[in-house]
Scaffold this motif. Structure first.
Motif: not given
Ligand SMILES: NC(=O)c1ccc[n+]([C@@H]2O[C@H](COP(=O)([O-])OP(=O)(O)OC[C@H]3O[C@@H](n4cnc5c(N)ncnc54)[C@H](O)[C@@H]3O)[C@@H](O)[C@H]2O)c1
Length: 326
Positions: A89-102, A185-199
């Motif tokens: 993933q190479v996000p080019t919008s701010l929204l994708a960088m802070v959220d969607a790409a990860l 933001c990526l630190r926050i999302k990374g932490r959450v996703v690492a613990r519950d990847a499948h939501d």
């Protein structure tokens, strides 16, 4: 195979194809028309026809260069092509960088609902370079600020206070401010996703504002941009949280003020039918036994503890919070 929408392709897609080619990595470019209304099954079909034409096999990899629409679409193509090939993933919008790409969520929309068909497919790498934001229109920059504010509300009161001080620098595209915000933001999302990847539990915290946001997007026929919908959605859901979790009312006002300073809307547009919005929340993926659930904070920076982070809200309470004409 590099996938970009037709706006981003000439700006950042084609140059990257050329650079990869110059390094001896044969790379082809596939494009599709830009915009949320093209995040659909027909666009996925067309991209797959492109892969067929190129003779892409299991040894191919996909590089998604673009905003969240490109990342979600290209990610879903990668998830199912030959039962799954790697995606970068190479996000080019701010929204994708802070959220969607990860985080590995990929999907397309149906007219009945957002992201109703998709798959989990983790990227093998995410590269975010703030310099590509130089070409991003102001309106799109503001869309990203909505998800940035969301990250702060769900996990980091300090980041929220930093945002209150740093809105002017972010709107000015100050690169060090942007990097600080994106990394936070990526630190926050990374932490959450690492613990519950499948939501299946706590990952739902990332959904604050999104039950209403997705309903607004559906009710507007996807005319309302995602970040704007999230901004309005957070204000409505914060209002619901006052009753549901004891979220302090003064903090609702602080949230609204910050979003307004980001240039974002905080009220449901008058022309949208309240009943259609309420109806659209019934198809939310968090819905259980027909009742919509909301991931709402207890206070700025804190969600409910434990694995059960959503609360049930009655449709009458939602109608009251939506306000405005019937
Ligand atoms: N998978 C996830 O976890 C996740 C999380 C949040 C949002 N999303 C999805 O992301 C989508 C919204 O993302 P978005 O706001 O990036 O939308 P988008 O991909 O449509 O991009 C917005 C617009 O900006 C343009 N653009 C992007 N980068 C540019 C650049 N550097 N220069 C010039 N123009 C540029 C695009 O061409 C497009 O017109 C929604 O579909 C949403 O559901 C997914």
């Amino acid at each position: 195979v590099l996938i970009s929408d037709q706006v981003v392709a000439p700006l950042h897609g084609r140059p990257l194809v050329d650079r990869l080619g110059a390094r001896g990595i044969p790379t082809e470019l596939l494009t599709f028309p830009a915009g949320e209304t093209h995040k659909t099954r027909p666009t996925k079909d067309a991209l797959e026809d492109g892969l067929l034409r190129l003779g892409a096999g299991r040894d191919a990899a996909i590089v998604a260069v673009g905003g969240g629409v490109t990342g979600d679409l290209a990610g879903f193509v990668a998830a199912t092509w030959h039962r799954g090939i790697p995606i970068v993933q190479v996000p080019t919008s701010l929204l994708a960088m802070v959220d969607a790409a990860l985080g590995g969520k990929t999907a397309v929309n149906l007219s009945q609902g957002k992201n109703l068909v998709g798959a989990f497919h983790q990227p093998c790498a995410v590269y975010a370079d703030v310099r590509v934001l130089a070409t991003l229109p102001d309106r799109e920059l503001r869309q990203g600020l909505a998800e940035l504010v969301k990250s702060a509300v769900i996990a980091d009161a300090q980041l929220f206070r930093w945002l209150e001080r740093s809105v002017p620098a972010l709107l000015d595209r100050d690169e060090s401010a942007l990097e600080h915000a994106i990394a936070g933001c990526l630190r926050i999302k990374g932490r959450v996703v690492a613990r519950d990847a499948h939501d299946r539990g706590r990952r739902a915290v990332l959904n604050f504002g999104h039950t209403v946001a997705h309903a607004l997007e559906v009710a507007s026929g996807y005319a309302l941009p995602h970040g704007t919908a999230v901004s309005i959605g957070m204000c409505i859901e914060a209002e619901l949280a006052v009753e549901a979790t004891g979220f302090p009312r003064p903090q609702v006002r602080r949230l609204e003020r910050l979003l307004q300073r980001c240039g974002l809307e905080t009220h449901v547009p008058a022309h949208l039918s309240r009943e259609e919005i309420v109806c659209a929340t019934r198809r939310d993926k968090k819905t259980r036994v027909g009742r919509a659930r909301y991931a709402v904070p207890r206070s700025l920076g804190r969600m409910l503890p434990g694995a059960e982070v959503t609360v049930e809200v009655s449709e009458d309470d939602l109608r009251r919070a939506l306000g405005g004409p019937g």
